[in-house]
Design a protein around this motif. Structure first.
Motif, PDB file in Angstrom:
ATOM      1  N   PHE A 155       0.838  -1.201   0.000  1.00 48.38           N
ATOM      2  CA  PHE A 155       0.000   0.000   0.000  1.00 48.38           C
ATOM      3  C   PHE A 155       0.872   1.250   0.000  1.00 48.38           C
ATOM      4  N   ALA A 156       1.944   1.242   0.780  1.00 49.76           N
ATOM      5  CA  ALA A 156       2.859   2.390   0.811  1.00 49.76           C
ATOM      6  C   ALA A 156       3.490   2.602  -0.563  1.00 49.76           C
ATOM      7  N   THR A 157       3.862   1.529  -1.227  1.00 50.38           N
ATOM      8  CA  THR A 157       4.457   1.641  -2.558  1.00 50.38           C
ATOM      9  C   THR A 157       3.441   2.168  -3.563  1.00 50.38           C
ATOM     10  N   GLU A 174       3.149   6.873  10.191  1.00 50.75           N
ATOM     11  CA  GLU A 174       3.338   6.962  11.637  1.00 50.75           C
ATOM     12  C   GLU A 174       2.146   6.352  12.352  1.00 50.75           C
ATOM     13  N   ASP A 175       0.949   6.683  11.863  1.00 54.83           N
ATOM     14  CA  ASP A 175      -0.276   6.173  12.458  1.00 54.83           C
ATOM     15  C   ASP A 175      -1.215   5.770  11.329  1.00 54.83           C
ATOM     16  N   ILE A 176      -1.735   4.552  11.405  1.00 55.78           N
ATOM     17  CA  ILE A 176      -2.652   4.072  10.373  1.00 55.78           C
ATOM     18  C   ILE A 176      -3.690   3.178  11.056  1.00 55.78           C
ATOM     19  N   HIS A 177      -4.966   3.489  10.812  1.00 51.21           N
ATOM     20  CA  HIS A 177      -6.014   2.658  11.404  1.00 51.21           C
ATOM     21  C   HIS A 177      -7.282   2.720  10.568  1.00 51.21           C
ATOM     22  N   ILE A 178      -8.115   1.708  10.745  1.00 51.59           N
ATOM     23  CA  ILE A 178      -9.383   1.622  10.022  1.00 51.59           C
ATOM     24  C   ILE A 178     -10.372   2.568  10.699  1.00 51.59           C
ATOM     25  N   ALA A 179     -10.984   3.444   9.910  1.00 47.33           N
ATOM     26  CA  ALA A 179     -11.895   4.460  10.441  1.00 47.33           C
ATOM     27  C   ALA A 179     -13.356   4.113  10.180  1.00 47.33           C
ATOM     28  N   ALA A 226     -13.197   2.797   5.095  1.00 46.27           N
ATOM     29  CA  ALA A 226     -12.373   4.002   5.232  1.00 46.27           C
ATOM     30  C   ALA A 226     -11.149   3.709   6.086  1.00 46.27           C
ATOM     31  N   ILE A 227     -10.123   4.441   5.812  1.00 48.79           N
ATOM     32  CA  ILE A 227      -8.880   4.310   6.551  1.00 48.79           C
ATOM     33  C   ILE A 227      -8.319   5.716   6.769  1.00 48.79           C
ATOM     34  N   ARG A 228      -7.706   5.914   7.896  1.00 50.64           N
ATOM     35  CA  ARG A 228      -7.101   7.205   8.226  1.00 50.64           C
ATOM     36  C   ARG A 228      -5.628   6.938   8.529  1.00 50.64           C
ATOM     37  N   PHE A 229      -4.785   7.758   7.941  1.00 50.58           N
ATOM     38  CA  PHE A 229      -3.365   7.594   8.236  1.00 50.58           C
ATOM     39  C   PHE A 229      -2.656   8.931   8.242  1.00 50.58           C
ATOM     40  N   SER A 230      -1.542   8.939   8.943  1.00 49.36           N
ATOM     41  CA  SER A 230      -0.670  10.107   8.957  1.00 49.36           C
ATOM     42  C   SER A 230       0.761   9.600   8.888  1.00 49.36           C
ATOM     43  N   GLY A 231       1.617  10.448   8.431  1.00 44.85           N
ATOM     44  CA  GLY A 231       3.012  10.086   8.284  1.00 44.85           C
ATOM     45  C   GLY A 231       3.743  11.158   7.525  1.00 44.85           C
ATOM     46  N   SER A 232       4.675  10.723   6.710  1.00 43.14           N
ATOM     47  CA  SER A 232       5.429  11.696   5.915  1.00 43.14           C
ATOM     48  C   SER A 232       5.804  11.083   4.577  1.00 43.14           C
ATOM     49  N   PHE A 279      12.828  16.237   0.313  1.00 47.12           N
ATOM     50  CA  PHE A 279      12.402  16.887   1.539  1.00 47.12           C
ATOM     51  C   PHE A 279      11.278  16.098   2.180  1.00 47.12           C
ATOM     52  N   GLN A 280      11.296  16.044   3.497  1.00 47.34           N
ATOM     53  CA  GLN A 280      10.251  15.347   4.237  1.00 47.34           C
ATOM     54  C   GLN A 280       9.030  16.270   4.343  1.00 47.34           C
ATOM     55  N   VAL A 281       7.890  15.778   3.877  1.00 47.49           N
ATOM     56  CA  VAL A 281       6.656  16.548   3.862  1.00 47.49           C
ATOM     57  C   VAL A 281       5.617  15.798   4.689  1.00 47.49           C
ATOM     58  N   PRO A 282       4.908  16.486   5.610  1.00 49.58           N
ATOM     59  CA  PRO A 282       3.877  15.786   6.385  1.00 49.58           C
ATOM     60  C   PRO A 282       2.749  15.302   5.484  1.00 49.58           C
ATOM     61  N   LEU A 283       2.201  14.167   5.829  1.00 52.30           N
ATOM     62  CA  LEU A 283       1.159  13.538   5.021  1.00 52.30           C
ATOM     63  C   LEU A 283       0.072  13.046   5.963  1.00 52.30           C
ATOM     64  N   GLU A 284      -1.161  13.465   5.693  1.00 58.21           N
ATOM     65  CA  GLU A 284      -2.296  13.016   6.487  1.00 58.21           C
ATOM     66  C   GLU A 284      -3.474  12.830   5.543  1.00 58.21           C
ATOM     67  N   ALA A 285      -4.177  11.709   5.665  1.00 57.82           N
ATOM     68  CA  ALA A 285      -5.272  11.445   4.740  1.00 57.82           C
ATOM     69  C   ALA A 285      -6.363  10.614   5.392  1.00 57.82           C
TER      70      ALA A 285
END
Length: 117
Positions: A53-55, A82-87, A91-97, A109-115
């Motif tokens: 999924f990350a790829t 960083e954080d990933i869980h079923i919402a 639906a799924i909610r995740f945050s990371g970079s 560059f490291q960019v924050p990612l939240e979805a």
């Protein structure tokens, strides 16, 4: 022989980049692939830290950045969760970079990612 293959690849990518429609089609293809990977995570209840999924998300971000939202052609090198869980059921909610930088350059560059998908 490798020069011939490299030349063919160069022509292929020039062909893709020469049309905004072709780039948008590539983005849609990557969106379908990411959605398919996400559905496997939700339906089959596989590990949420599945690297596939990350790829898929990494390729989707790379092609989305090529649609012209940035003045330079950018690419995504890596996605870290960083954080990933079923919402919900679908639906799924995740945050990371995400590591994003100009194409053809070594600096990213490291960019924050939240979805919420």
């Amino acid at each position: 022989m490798t020069e011939e293959v490299g030349s063919r690849e160069d022509r292929y990518w020039k062909y893709i980049y020469s049309s905004k429609l072709r780039v948008k089609r590539r983005v849609l293809r990557m969106e379908r692939l990411a959605a398919r990977r996400l559905s496997l995570l939700l339906v089959k209840e596989r590990s949420l830290d599945d690297w596939r999924f990350a790829t898929s998300l990494e390729f989707l971000l790379t092609w989305k950045l090529k649609t012209g939202c940035c003045p330079d052609i950018m690419w995504c090198d890596e996605v870290e969760f960083e954080d990933i869980h079923i919402a919900g059921k679908r639906a799924i909610r995740f945050s990371g970079s995400a590591w994003i930088g100009p194409e053809g350059a070594d600096n990213v560059f490291q960019v924050p990612l939240e979805a919420y998908i």
